[in-house]
Design a protein around this motif. Structure first.
Motif, short mmCIF file in Angstrom:
data_model
loop_
_atom_site.label_atom_id
_atom_site.label_comp_id
_atom_site.label_asym_id
_atom_site.label_seq_id
_atom_site.Cartn_x
_atom_site.Cartn_y
_atom_site.Cartn_z
N ALA A 30 -8.65 -4.12 -4.10
CA ALA A 30 -9.18 -2.75 -4.04
C ALA A 30 -10.49 -2.67 -4.82
O ALA A 30 -10.64 -3.28 -5.87
CB ALA A 30 -8.16 -1.77 -4.63
N GLY A 90 0.80 -1.21 0.00
CA GLY A 90 0.00 0.00 0.00
C GLY A 90 0.84 1.26 0.00
O GLY A 90 0.52 2.23 -0.69
N ARG A 121 -4.61 -5.28 -0.10
CA ARG A 121 -3.78 -5.46 -1.29
C ARG A 121 -4.50 -4.90 -2.50
O ARG A 121 -5.73 -4.92 -2.58
CB ARG A 121 -3.47 -6.94 -1.51
CG ARG A 121 -2.55 -7.56 -0.46
CD ARG A 121 -1.94 -8.85 -0.97
NE ARG A 121 -1.14 -9.54 0.01
CZ ARG A 121 0.12 -9.23 0.33
NH1 ARG A 121 0.70 -8.19 -0.24
NH2 ARG A 121 0.78 -9.94 1.23
N ARG A 122 -3.72 -4.42 -3.49
CA ARG A 122 -4.31 -3.77 -4.67
C ARG A 122 -5.22 -4.71 -5.43
O ARG A 122 -6.20 -4.28 -6.05
CB ARG A 122 -3.20 -3.26 -5.60
CG ARG A 122 -2.30 -2.21 -4.99
CD ARG A 122 -3.07 -1.15 -4.23
NE ARG A 122 -4.09 -0.53 -5.07
CZ ARG A 122 -5.14 0.13 -4.59
NH1 ARG A 122 -5.34 0.21 -3.29
NH2 ARG A 122 -5.99 0.70 -5.40
N TRP A 152 2.26 1.85 -3.49
CA TRP A 152 1.21 2.28 -4.42
C TRP A 152 0.88 3.75 -4.21
O TRP A 152 0.75 4.51 -5.17
CB TRP A 152 -0.03 1.42 -4.22
CG TRP A 152 -1.16 1.78 -5.14
CD1 TRP A 152 -1.28 1.45 -6.46
CD2 TRP A 152 -2.33 2.55 -4.81
NE1 TRP A 152 -2.46 1.96 -6.97
CE2 TRP A 152 -3.11 2.64 -5.99
CE3 TRP A 152 -2.78 3.15 -3.65
CZ2 TRP A 152 -4.33 3.32 -6.02
CZ3 TRP A 152 -4.00 3.83 -3.68
CH2 TRP A 152 -4.75 3.91 -4.85
#
Length: 330
Positions: free
Chosen positions: A264, A189, A260-261, A192
């Motif tokens: 998302a 995160g 975690r992406r 990102w």
């Protein structure tokens, strides 16, 4: 509250609602709707367009409106005319109308939908609202409509994601391996956010050692979706975290929420917050508290959309604008 399709006798009330919001619905915008409503009433072709209204159960008043049209130029559906009576704001009416429209468009096979709104000063609350319910801003075009009237475009993915409905397990990070997993989620995160020019944590701050030094080894939880580590959160009782009235024995503190992406936009963050509230109740506590960056409106709107109330705001260390939030119950 009930939601149904717009009828001819509803139009006057909807027009009055729009007129109550001149910043969001200036005259040149309101003038578009009579012909749109006429198409809806004349053809009843819900593939091309549709307009819905929310009706209060007690007074039988029209308290909200939202619609959609198929935008030929964009090749997808466009949501239009979202408005809620000022007397019924902050009661979930706008969200319910949008979900009604989205479900209709899903039934038509739509995988995503977009909308335009105005981006001039005074309309920030509208932008925060759309961000808080899963719409992602894709453009901000200055003076698009006319001088001083900017166009902001949002897109939302409609294809169902099984993540939000899949098995969720949240358990403490007890072993060294689990704590490393916890730290790796925060690190992902952090990277990102830094790549987007919105850095929040440094790599040094989210190592397992740094987290243990700052928060101890208790209260670190990893969220698993279908057995895969997907999110992280710290929940601890009795700490104030800088709250205006200091530490409270009946409060649970929430820190470092991160997913975690790959997860998302799936609703996982909301589910983790919901678990935190349930956990606090189970422990006999009476509120959940947190702090977040006050200059990140999307983040603040996320917590507000979940029912958190802003308890105060300050400048931490003289340079970090920080908002304090609380969710309480009797």
């Amino acid at each position: 509250m009930n939601i149904r399709w717009l009828q001819a006798e509803d139009i006057r009330e909807v027009e009055a609602m729009m007129a109550d919001y001149p910043l969001q619905y200036p005259k040149f915008v309101r003038e578009r709707y009579p012909s749109r409503w006429a198409d809806h009433l004349r053809t009843k072709n819900r593939n091309a367009c549709g307009y819905a209204v929310a009706v209060s159960e007690g007074e039988r008043l029209i308290v909200g409106h939202a619609g959609y049209v198929f935008n030929q130029e964009a090749g997808m559906y466009e949501i239009v005319g979202v408005v809620v009576s000022s007397r019924y704001g902050r009661q979930g009416t706008g969200r319910a109308l949008l979900r009604f429209v989205e479900e209709r468009l899903r039934s038509e096979g739509a995988e995503q939908v977009f909308l335009h709104t105005l981006g001039h000063p005074g309309n920030e609350g509208t932008l925060c609202f759309y961000r808080s319910i899963g719409y992602f801003q894709t453009s901000h075009e200055i003076d698009f409509f006319r001088s001083g009237y900017h166009r902001v475009t949002f897109v939302r993915r409609l294809a169902r994601d099984e993540t939000a409905e899949s098995a969720l397990t949240i358990r403490p990070a007890v072993s060294e391996e689990e704590r490393e997993t916890f730290a790796s989620i925060l690190e992902e995160g952090a990277f990102w956010l830094a790549d987007r020019g919105a850095a929040m944590w440094t790599k040094r701050q989210v190592t397992a050692e740094s987290i243990a030094a700052a928060y101890g080894r208790e209260g670190l939880y990893v969220a698993y979706v279908n057995g895969q580590a997907a999110g992280a959160v710290i929940v601890q009782a009795g700490l104030d975290g800088g709250q205006p009235d200091g530490p409270q024995a009946d409060a649970l503190r929430l820190h470092k929420l991160c997913v975690r992406r790959a997860y998302a936009g799936t609703g996982l963050s909301r589910r983790i917050v919901g678990w935190t509230i349930a956990y606090a109740r189970e422990k006999g506590l009476r509120r959940v508290r947190l702090d977040c960056a006050a200059d990140r409106p999307k983040l603040c709107a996320f917590y507000e959309s979940l029912g958190f109330r802003k308890a105060g705001e300050t400048l931490v260390l003289g340079k970090y604008p920080t908002a304090f939030y609380e969710y309480g119950w009797e």
